[in-house]
Scaffold this motif. Structure first.
Motif, mmCIF file in Angstrom:
data_model
loop_
_atom_site.group_PDB
_atom_site.id
_atom_site.type_symbol
_atom_site.label_atom_id
_atom_site.label_comp_id
_atom_site.label_asym_id
_atom_site.label_seq_id
_atom_site.Cartn_x
_atom_site.Cartn_y
_atom_site.Cartn_z
ATOM 1 N N LEU A 8 40.431 32.303 34.077
ATOM 2 C CA LEU A 8 40.945 33.562 34.608
ATOM 3 C C LEU A 8 39.934 34.138 35.603
ATOM 4 O O LEU A 8 38.743 34.209 35.297
ATOM 5 N N PRO A 9 40.388 34.580 36.760
ATOM 6 C CA PRO A 9 39.467 35.080 37.796
ATOM 7 C C PRO A 9 39.092 36.544 37.580
ATOM 8 O O PRO A 9 39.292 37.390 38.449
ATOM 9 N N ILE A 10 38.527 36.852 36.453
ATOM 10 C CA ILE A 10 38.183 38.236 36.127
ATOM 11 C C ILE A 10 37.063 38.735 37.041
ATOM 12 O O ILE A 10 35.984 38.144 37.101
ATOM 13 N N ILE A 12 36.889 38.654 40.225
ATOM 14 C CA ILE A 12 36.752 37.939 41.493
ATOM 15 C C ILE A 12 37.677 38.567 42.535
ATOM 16 O O ILE A 12 38.890 38.638 42.341
ATOM 17 N N GLN A 13 37.101 39.021 43.635
ATOM 18 C CA GLN A 13 37.879 39.658 44.696
ATOM 19 C C GLN A 13 37.961 38.804 45.952
ATOM 20 O O GLN A 13 38.621 39.178 46.920
ATOM 21 N N SER A 14 37.298 37.646 45.933
ATOM 22 C CA SER A 14 37.295 36.744 47.079
ATOM 23 C C SER A 14 38.292 35.612 46.843
ATOM 24 O O SER A 14 38.158 34.845 45.885
ATOM 25 N N PHE A 15 39.300 35.492 47.716
ATOM 26 C CA PHE A 15 40.286 34.426 47.595
ATOM 27 C C PHE A 15 39.618 33.067 47.750
ATOM 28 O O PHE A 15 39.936 32.121 47.024
ATOM 29 N N CYS A 23 40.205 28.657 39.846
ATOM 30 C CA CYS A 23 40.681 29.670 38.903
ATOM 31 C C CYS A 23 42.208 29.786 38.945
ATOM 32 O O CYS A 23 42.862 29.371 39.899
ATOM 33 N N LEU A 24 42.745 30.362 37.903
ATOM 34 C CA LEU A 24 44.177 30.629 37.844
ATOM 35 C C LEU A 24 44.551 31.615 38.949
ATOM 36 O O LEU A 24 43.894 32.636 39.134
ATOM 37 N N GLY A 51 44.158 44.524 42.496
ATOM 38 C CA GLY A 51 44.193 43.370 43.391
ATOM 39 C C GLY A 51 44.240 43.688 44.874
ATOM 40 O O GLY A 51 44.577 42.810 45.680
ATOM 41 N N LYS A 52 43.870 44.902 45.267
ATOM 42 C CA LYS A 52 43.907 45.251 46.688
ATOM 43 C C LYS A 52 42.910 44.419 47.497
ATOM 44 O O LYS A 52 43.245 43.897 48.555
#
Length: 202
Positions: A8-10, A12-15, A23-24, A51-52
């Motif tokens: 899970l990308p908890i 994480i704000q970088s695509f 990550c999921l 998720g902005k």
């Protein structure tokens, strides 16, 4: 044997980081393609942790043509096509600015942020003390280099929110940001897509 669950990308704000670490990811790129095709100017207001910033990062990667990040996603073909002629992207994160105590400090910080962006992207800008003037020159320079510009501004309202305990100061910040963002209205001929995100609509 059960299939291993993706991480899970908890937080994480970088695509790019999210995809690089496997990550999921719930694929929202089909919606983003539709958004860019139908709405040239967007404002996204959501609470924190909705998720902005990841959305801004994803759009940056899409318009920049980073096709390797979109394998298996709805936008894979779109980004591969975009990779042939990547769009110049001006991405600003207003949350990166510390809590300033005056409008003049905020103006100076914005100018310095744009100077740093210009230096990183090898843009030759004339000296400019005004934040709005610097934004205009940056957009014009990017347009000359690569065509219509994509502007992505994350947490547009952060300097205001940081000063909500002092309403007079918060209003001064709002006036600075209003003058700064108003420049975008006069740049229509240079712009391909604009998105601002924030928590509140001031």
């Amino acid at each position: 044997m059960s299939e291993k669950l993706l991480t899970l990308p908890i937080g994480i704000q970088s695509f790019e980081r999210l995809r690089g670490q496997g990550c999921l990811y719930v694929d929202k790129t089909e919606r983003l393609m539709a958004l860019t095709a139908t709405a040239g100017r967007c404002f996204l207001s959501r609470p924190r942790r909705f998720g902005k910033s990841l959305t801004i990062s994803t759009l940056d990667a899409m318009f920049s043509g980073k096709a390797e990040l979109f394998e298996g996603l709805a936008a894979e073909a779109w980004v591969k096509d975009q990779a042939q002629h990547p769009a110049p992207v001006l991405r600003l994160d207003m949350s990166a600015l510390r809590a300033y105590t005056s409008a003049e400090e905020l103006k100076h910080a914005i100018v310095e942020g744009l100077k740093d962006f210009a230096a990183f992207h090898d843009l030759e800008l004339l000296p400019e003390e005004d934040a709005g003037g610097m934004l205009l020159r940056t957009i014009q320079c990017l347009f000359k280099m690569g065509g219509p510009v994509v502007v992505l501004i994350d947490e547009y309202d952060k300097p205001i929110l940081d000063n909500m305990g002092e309403l007079e100061r918060a209003d001064a910040m709002r006036q600075v940001l209003r003058s700064f963002y108003t420049v975008l209205k006069g740049c229509d001929e240079y712009l391909r897509f604009v998105m601002l995100t924030g928590i509140s609509k001031f």
